[in-house]
Design an enzyme around this catalytic site. Structure first.
Site, PDB file in Angstrom:
ATOM      1  N   GLU A 142    -122.891 -13.025 -21.546  1.00 52.26           N
ATOM      2  CA  GLU A 142    -123.651 -13.572 -20.421  1.00 52.26           C
ATOM      3  C   GLU A 142    -123.594 -15.102 -20.418  1.00 52.26           C
ATOM      4  OE1 GLU A 142    -124.659 -11.687 -18.068  1.00 52.26           O
ATOM      5  OE2 GLU A 142    -124.090  -9.908 -19.210  1.00 52.26           O
ATOM      6  N   ASP A 211    -115.656 -12.194 -21.598  1.00 50.58           N
ATOM      7  CA  ASP A 211    -115.368 -11.591 -22.904  1.00 50.58           C
ATOM      8  C   ASP A 211    -114.682 -12.591 -23.823  1.00 50.58           C
ATOM      9  OD1 ASP A 211    -116.382  -9.142 -22.139  1.00 50.58           O
ATOM     10  OD2 ASP A 211    -114.434  -8.309 -21.590  1.00 50.58           O
TER      11      ASP A 211
END
Length: 503
Positions: A142, A211
């Site tokens: 996040e 990621d």
């Protein structure tokens, strides 16, 4: 409902910032049953959302989030999440945002970022994480969304239609999180199907980027990168275990075979990393098991489960965490002796000092003890501040116990000297306001409430409170001069914002 509040905010961006979309939406909403209280949001300059505009939009959304029952204003969890989050932020090569990590009471496995670096973590995700690296992996992902400015970048791709893009993105996020319902209906009514499709397609690219950035931060912060991989693989392969909880995360974070493969390849090249889970991680997990439940029967079930697990516990760490959890749930059940007994046991099992354990012990002694025990608890709280001077959790504990003993002037004196909170923060002024109210110093009280609203970015509410402080007129020359100055400045700021909107 939180989703309804946030949907209203997202819709307001469409209505205020995009005249064409606003006209269409007003006509369609005129006959709709949705009860939307739309706030004023201010215009976006240019085709890309600037960091300051992201911050303003995020703060506007956070006002609704903080007002919702699902927002968990829990000092222990907030402190733990922000300590964990800032380990990742400190190595993520960004100085643009003031990140804030907070828990939402929701058993689904989810976490999400809104503009400006505000990152929510569902209690269900905290409980389900099998290691601290797994939890850190989701948060790092996040943080990656924020540092890579995915919202602003999506807006930039829609050059010439920035306002429509902001509102549509937010509505898309909300529709996915809510699983349909009002947010999804609002998207459909706005006729933005093609735009939403493009943005969700772009989000798959954003997921891969988050990621990669998140994995790098995870390793630099000392966590095991396999934590991120393990969580996502388990979530994808075994979502039946989580029943209805898994889709909440998968709906906003699409997992593809390519994405999982990319993550596995990257963690393989990073080599082996080990990370010892902190005791705080185990304690917060047990705390969330209790606080995400909202009724007596569920607390009874949690207690039964914890007792069963305690009988089978093999490690001291497990026993400490479970005794702590049993103390927390015993407080919910108002079982005073058990709350104290389990708190004492958890502290005695741990060979060092742990702020969460000691805070809990102080609290239960103060809440359920006699006068002598209350004084002992107060000394313990003061020692906690001395040992952890930068801990808001410790400061709030000591200030609250002083307040409950009606030592209001001592609270104010202590707050001026403590180091954990700025005197402009919302929490600081909330504590000060309580004391001034108890002392019947109304101008100072209204001023502190106004300062609290200013810290939350709500200038109109602050102006109202400063006006009340001026009318009360019971402060000394210094207090009243401050009130007058703050009232004038706040009104100037509001006028400037109105001029900016009307340009």
């Amino acid at each position: 409902m939180l989703y309804q509040r946030l949907t209203a905010l997202a819709l307001s961006v469409l209505l205020i910032l995009s005249p064409a979309a606003g006209a269409q939406m007003r006509n369609e909403l005129a006959t709709d049953s949705l009860n939307l209280n739309l706030p004023s949001m201010g215009a976006v300059a240019g085709t890309e959302l600037s960091p300051s505009e992201e911050q303003a939009l995020g703060e506007e959304m956070m006002r609704s989030i903080r007002a919702d029952a699902s927002y968990l204003n829990d000092a222990e969890t907030l402190e733990y999440l922000n300590r964990l989050g800032y380990k990742l932020v400190s190595v993520s090569q960004t100085h643009t945002y003031n990140f804030f990590f907070y828990p939402l009471i929701d058993k689904s496995l989810n976490a999400f970022a809104i503009p400006g670096g505000f990152i929510a973590v569902h209690t269900g995700l905290i409980v389900a994480a099998q290691s601290e690296s797994e939890l850190a992996g989701v948060i790092a992902h996040e943080v990656g969304h924020v540092t890579q400015r995915h919202i602003a970048r999506m807006i930039d791709e829609q050059k010439g239609n920035a306002a429509l893009s902001i509102g549509s993105i937010l509505l898309a996020i909300l529709a996915a999180r809510a699983g349909g319902g009002q947010a999804a209906a609002a998207v459909a009514m706005g006729g933005q199907a093609a735009l939403i499709s493009n943005q969700l397609s772009y989000s798959r690219s954003a997921e891969r980027e988050a990621d990669r950035v998140g994995l790098t931060s995870l390793v630099k912060a000392g966590f095991d990168p396999k934590g991120m991989e393990n969580f996502f693989v388990r979530l994808r392969q075994n979502n039946r275990y989580y029943e209805s909880a898994a889709p909440a995360y998968l709906s906003t974070h699409p997992l593809t075979v390519e994405r999982i493969s990319d993550m596995e390849n990257r963690t393989r090249t990073m080599g082996k990393h080990t990370h010892q889970d902190s005791l705080d991680f185990a304690l917060i997990q047990q705390r969330m098991r209790v606080l995400q439940e909202l009724n007596h029967n569920d607390w009874l079930k949690v207690r039964r489960d914890m007792l069963d697990e305690l009988d089978k516990a093999k490690t001291t760490r497990q026993k400490i965490a479970l005794n702590y959890g049993l103390s927390v749930v015993s407080r919910k059940l108002n079982e005073k002796n058990d709350a104290k007994s389990y708190a004492d046991k958890a502290v005695s099992l741990y060979s060092g000092n742990n702020a969460i354990l000691l805070k809990n012990q102080s609290e239960v002694r103060f809440l359920f003890g006699n006068n002598q025990e209350k004084q002992q608890a107060l000394r313990q709280a003061r020692n906690l501040v001395s040992n952890y001077p930068l801990s808001e959790m410790a400061v709030k504990l000591y200030a609250n116990e002083l307040f409950e003993l009606k030592r209001y002037n001592d609270v104010l004196k202590f707050m001026r000297s403590q180091e954990a909170m700025s005197n402009t923060s919302s929490s600081y002024n909330a504590i000060a306001a309580r004391c001034y109210r108890a002392l019947n110093q109304m101008s100072a009280y209204y001023q502190a409430v106004g300062d609290m609203y200013l810290a939350q970015g709500d200038k109109r509410a602050a102006e109202y409170q400063f006006n009340l402080a001026q009318q009360a007129n019971d402060g000394d020359y210094y207090v009243m001069s401050q009130v007058d100055a703050k009232l004038r400045q706040t009104r100037r700021d509001i006028m400037e914002e109105e001029k900016f909107k009307n340009r």
